[in-house]
Design a protein around this motif. Structure first.
Motif, PDB file in Angstrom:
ATOM      1  N   GLN A 462       3.682  11.371 -18.720  1.00 22.61           N
ATOM      2  CA  GLN A 462       5.085  11.114 -18.458  1.00 22.61           C
ATOM      3  C   GLN A 462       5.878  12.402 -18.458  1.00 22.61           C
ATOM      4  OE1 GLN A 462       4.974   8.039 -17.082  1.00 22.61           O
ATOM      5  NE2 GLN A 462       6.988   7.738 -18.008  1.00 22.61           N
ATOM      6  N   PHE A 463       7.105  12.308 -17.925  1.00 22.48           N
ATOM      7  CA  PHE A 463       8.000  13.467 -17.920  1.00 22.48           C
ATOM      8  C   PHE A 463       8.229  13.934 -19.355  1.00 22.48           C
ATOM      9  CE2 PHE A 463      12.306  15.301 -18.069  1.00 22.48           C
ATOM     10  CZ  PHE A 463      12.148  16.320 -17.138  1.00 22.48           C
ATOM     11  N   GLY A 464       8.092  15.234 -19.594  1.00 16.56           N
ATOM     12  CA  GLY A 464       8.274  15.768 -20.939  1.00 16.56           C
ATOM     13  C   GLY A 464       6.963  15.951 -21.676  1.00 16.56           C
ATOM     14  N   ILE A 534       4.764  -3.160  -4.229  1.00 21.71           N
ATOM     15  CA  ILE A 534       3.893  -2.071  -3.782  1.00 21.71           C
ATOM     16  C   ILE A 534       3.357  -2.403  -2.391  1.00 21.71           C
ATOM     17  CG2 ILE A 534       1.727  -0.845  -4.210  1.00 21.71           C
ATOM     18  CD1 ILE A 534       2.232  -1.095  -7.168  1.00 21.71           C
ATOM     19  N   ALA A 535       3.702  -1.563  -1.444  1.00 20.20           N
ATOM     20  CA  ALA A 535       3.231  -1.729  -0.065  1.00 20.20           C
ATOM     21  C   ALA A 535       1.916  -0.975   0.088  1.00 20.20           C
ATOM     22  CB  ALA A 535       4.273  -1.195   0.907  1.00 20.20           C
ATOM     23  N   ASP A 560      14.054  -2.224  -6.869  1.00 19.59           N
ATOM     24  CA  ASP A 560      13.916  -1.023  -6.035  1.00 19.59           C
ATOM     25  C   ASP A 560      13.113  -1.318  -4.765  1.00 19.59           C
ATOM     26  OD1 ASP A 560      15.302   0.463  -7.855  1.00 19.59           O
ATOM     27  OD2 ASP A 560      13.520   1.303  -8.827  1.00 19.59           O
ATOM     28  N   VAL A 561      13.294  -0.466  -3.772  1.00 17.04           N
ATOM     29  CA  VAL A 561      12.546  -0.603  -2.514  1.00 17.04           C
ATOM     30  C   VAL A 561      11.054  -0.413  -2.785  1.00 17.04           C
ATOM     31  CG1 VAL A 561      14.450   0.173  -1.067  1.00 17.04           C
ATOM     32  CG2 VAL A 561      12.849   1.853  -1.995  1.00 17.04           C
ATOM     33  N   PRO A 562      10.171  -0.943  -1.927  1.00 21.93           N
ATOM     34  CA  PRO A 562       8.731  -0.876  -2.189  1.00 21.93           C
ATOM     35  C   PRO A 562       8.202   0.563  -2.291  1.00 21.93           C
ATOM     36  CG  PRO A 562       9.189  -2.438  -0.431  1.00 21.93           C
ATOM     37  CD  PRO A 562      10.466  -1.705  -0.689  1.00 21.93           C
ATOM     38  N   ILE A 563       7.165   0.702  -3.079  1.00 16.63           N
ATOM     39  CA  ILE A 563       6.439   1.974  -3.190  1.00 16.63           C
ATOM     40  C   ILE A 563       5.277   1.898  -2.218  1.00 16.63           C
ATOM     41  CG2 ILE A 563       5.136   3.497  -4.721  1.00 16.63           C
ATOM     42  CD1 ILE A 563       6.613   2.150  -7.085  1.00 16.63           C
ATOM     43  N   ASN A 574       2.537   8.697  -6.674  1.00 15.83           N
ATOM     44  CA  ASN A 574       2.892   8.733  -8.105  1.00 15.83           C
ATOM     45  C   ASN A 574       3.134   7.324  -8.672  1.00 15.83           C
ATOM     46  OD1 ASN A 574       3.125  10.480 -10.270  1.00 15.83           O
ATOM     47  ND2 ASN A 574       5.348  10.669 -10.100  1.00 15.83           N
ATOM     48  N   VAL A 575       2.400   6.335  -8.146  1.00 14.90           N
ATOM     49  CA  VAL A 575       2.695   4.936  -8.437  1.00 14.90           C
ATOM     50  C   VAL A 575       2.522   4.573  -9.910  1.00 14.90           C
ATOM     51  CG1 VAL A 575       0.369   4.095  -7.822  1.00 14.90           C
ATOM     52  CG2 VAL A 575       2.309   2.555  -7.680  1.00 14.90           C
TER      53      VAL A 575
END
Length: 639
Positions: A462-464, A534-535, A560-563, A574-575
């Motif tokens: 994860q970030f950090g 998820i597309a 949110d829009v599909p990944i 980065n799913v």
């Protein structure tokens, strides 16, 4: 109490006239009865009758055809069965193998059987054969027979022994410890005794010295061994098995040999006493009172290992990674779990659930992920295995109960380190490919439909610089309805993803229906979960309206829009990190239906109205108090 039991129930069965009732009456009264009823009422031998201090309830039965239903009922309630024949009636002995033992199997009676020859005083000695000769072939065929004994109620010969052996077979059963076929200790017994040996080997030199042997004896039997007894024990082992003793003391091989010897000599209570002193139950697994599992107060809580337990596992991994290649091979993993009841990851859902190296070894990430998965699905099994591989700290320090997810949503943050993601989608959408990609496994064009529940787990950066464990659980399309029929089914889900084939219009349509079903169920039960679309198969040409249709679904549901991903092209966008990020913010990306939005809006209006009413009431109360104060001052001034 042996094995935690407070009583032993024994059913006595056999042909009419074999002496069942006389045997029971003689055992209870220690006298031979001149006359007894055809079927005695339940008879109780008190707790001080035998050394184990457990009372025995004996159930007499009728062998008449009209009593078959009652007989079957009593057999299913019994802890042990005493099966009788008459020594003076050879036909009743034959009937054991031609009828009774088959009947017990037909009724699925899975308790120890004691075969008892009654009326020993009436046997014609001219046709006498030894009991061993007679019973050996029958015992070979019917392994459920624990022991055989002959007795005489008339002469009070071996009558108490019959029910002693029945009680002993229940309290100190042979089957979990010893394999009669191979005449060897069973694997689970060996594993438990190995753990006990290691715990007692305080100086870790691979042998129990005299002091360690004495401490073991005191712990298990509350009595020290005399020096001469210790010498005698080691001499017996060394004579039969030279490698059982070395210069430092009794080896593990010798320790196991001693227990096999006890069992062969009928002293099963010795081995059972040792196992029970070290916390084992009748299945040779650690008892629940050894584990300290936190009880979930609510279904949307989960159980995780503490940082202390994780650090212990990292140390264990390093210790057993003998070749220091950063992976535990199968042999190293087997060695690690050699003191557990069995290697826990060889069966579903743990088999193939974590990252493996090219040579089949499990990496540290995979190792920790398997433990996290086991702790989520079965905290008791996870804790038991942790203790069995050497965790000696307080079990309560190893597990933590997470906060309710509903509270996390209100606080808009979570302190969880392990997240479970449900993966929904129609057949051939790409769910299994997504799970394989999570473990770094190569893409395959060969499509095989998943038929069993499938889990995978891995660590996600994860970030950090922090790491979280993500568990993906694939939900087959035809099992969604059954899953959602349980109102708490979504409580274990931290985040849901809905996978569709971006080149297939029907796939998106069906996925949107699944999204709607899951969202509706979440709203009904209060277990709504953050969700992502998820597309998959982004390497294929999408159908003309794909982008517009998917965008509208997301807009309507408020997510949110599909990944877009392509497992085949290894473009994962980065799913997995995005899935974890969605789980970390449980108040965001929670889809809503139109009905759900309206209900939420209605609740907000009601709450606002109640707030205005309460504020108005408060103003009125303050106003009334002010008026009364003003009136009081005015009256005081006029006086």
């Amino acid at each position: 109490m042996a094995g935690g039991r407070t009583t032993v129930r024994v059913a006595v069965v056999g042909d009419r006239g074999t002496g069942k009732s006389s045997l029971i009456a003689a055992a209870a009264s220690e006298n031979f009865p001149e006359s007894v009823p055809s079927v005695l009422p339940p008879t109780r031998l008190p707790s001080d009758f035998y050394p184990d201090g457990i009372p025995v309830t004996i159930i007499d039965t009728s062998s008449s055809l009209e009593s078959r239903g009652k007989l079957a009922e009593e057999l299913k309630r019994a802890d042990a069965v005493v099966l009788t024949y008459a020594c003076d009636q050879p036909v009743t002995l034959d009937h054991l193998s031609t009828f009774w033992l088959h009947e017990l199997r037909r009724l699925e009676v899975k308790v120890p059987v004691i075969v008892v020859g009654c009326k020993l005083d009436l046997r014609d000695e001219r046709h006498h054969m030894s009991l061993e000769q007679v019973m050996s072939p029958i015992m070979q065929q019917f392994r459920e027979i624990e022991t055989c004994i002959e007795c005489s109620a008339a002469n009070l010969v071996q009558v108490p022994e019959v029910f002693y052996y029945a009680q002993k077979a229940v309290l100190h059963p042979t089957a979990p410890l010893f394999d009669q076929e191979t005449q060897a200790l069973k694997p689970r017994c060996v594993r438990a005794l190995k753990r006990i040996f290691i715990l007692c080997d305080h100086d870790m030199d691979g042998a129990l010295n005299d002091m360690e042997l004495n401490e073991f004896q005191v712990k298990c039997f509350n009595a020290p061994l005399q020096p001469a007894e210790i010498v005698g024990v080691k001499r017996v082992v060394q004579e039969k098995l030279p490698e059982g003793v070395n210069e430092f003391g009794l080896t593990l091989t010798g320790f196991l040999f001693l227990h096999a010897l006890f069992i062969e000599k009928g002293r099963l209570e010795t081995t059972w006493t040792v196992l029970r002193k070290f916390g084992y139950d009748d299945d040779i697994k650690l008892r629940g009172d050894q584990l300290s599992i936190p009880s979930k107060k609510a279904p949307d809580q989960s159980v995780e290992f503490t940082s202390e337990a994780v650090e212990f596992l990292k140390g264990v991994f390093s210790l057993f990674d003998m070749d220091k290649d950063g992976a535990l091979r199968f042999s190293e993993l087997d060695d690690l779990f050699s003191t557990a009841p069995e290697s826990p990851w060889e069966e579903a859902p743990y088999k193939d659930a974590a990252e493996r190296s090219a040579l089949g070894g499990i990496s540290l990430n995979g190792f920790l992920s398997e433990w996290a998965l086991m702790t989520q699905l079965d905290p008791a099994q996870s804790m038991a295995n942790l203790i069995c591989i050497g965790y000696t700290s307080d079990p309560a320090s190893a597990l933590r109960l997470t906060r309710r997810r509903s509270i996390d949503r209100k606080k808009q943050q979570t302190d969880r380190n392990v997240f479970q993601c449900f993966v929904f989608g129609p057949k051939n959408a790409g769910k299994s490919a997504l799970l394989k990609a999570f473990l770094g496994r190569p893409f395959s064009d060969n499509y095989t439909s998943t038929t069993e529940e499938h889990y995978v787990a891995n660590l996600v950066d994860q970030f950090g610089g922090t790491k979280k464990t993500l568990i993906l659980r694939e939900i087959q399309e035809d099992r969604v309805k059954k899953l959602l029929s349980n109102k708490e089914s979504l409580a274990a889900c931290d985040v849901a993803v809905f996978v569709y084939d971006s080149s297939d219009e029907y796939s998106l349509k069906r996925t949107s229906e699944l999204l709607m079903e899951v969202t509706r169920r979440g709203e009904e039960t209060g277990f709504g979960v953050p969700s992502l679309l998820i597309a998959a198969k982004d390497d294929l040409s999408s159908y003309p309206m794909a982008t517009k249709d998917s965008a509208k679904i997301c807009q309507d549901m408020g997510i949110d829009v599909p990944i877009h991903i392509s497992v085949k092209e290894r473009d994962l966008n980065n799913v997995f990190s995005r899935i974890v990020s969605t789980a970390v913010t449980p108040h965001l990306s929670v889809p809503e239906t139109e009905i759900g939005r309206n209900q939420k809006h209605y609740r907000q209006i009601v709450n606002r109205s109640l707030m205005l009413v309460s504020v108005g009431a408060a103003v009125a109360v303050v106003g009334l108090a002010a008026y009364r104060s003003y009136t009081a001052r005015k009256n005081a001034a006029s006086n």
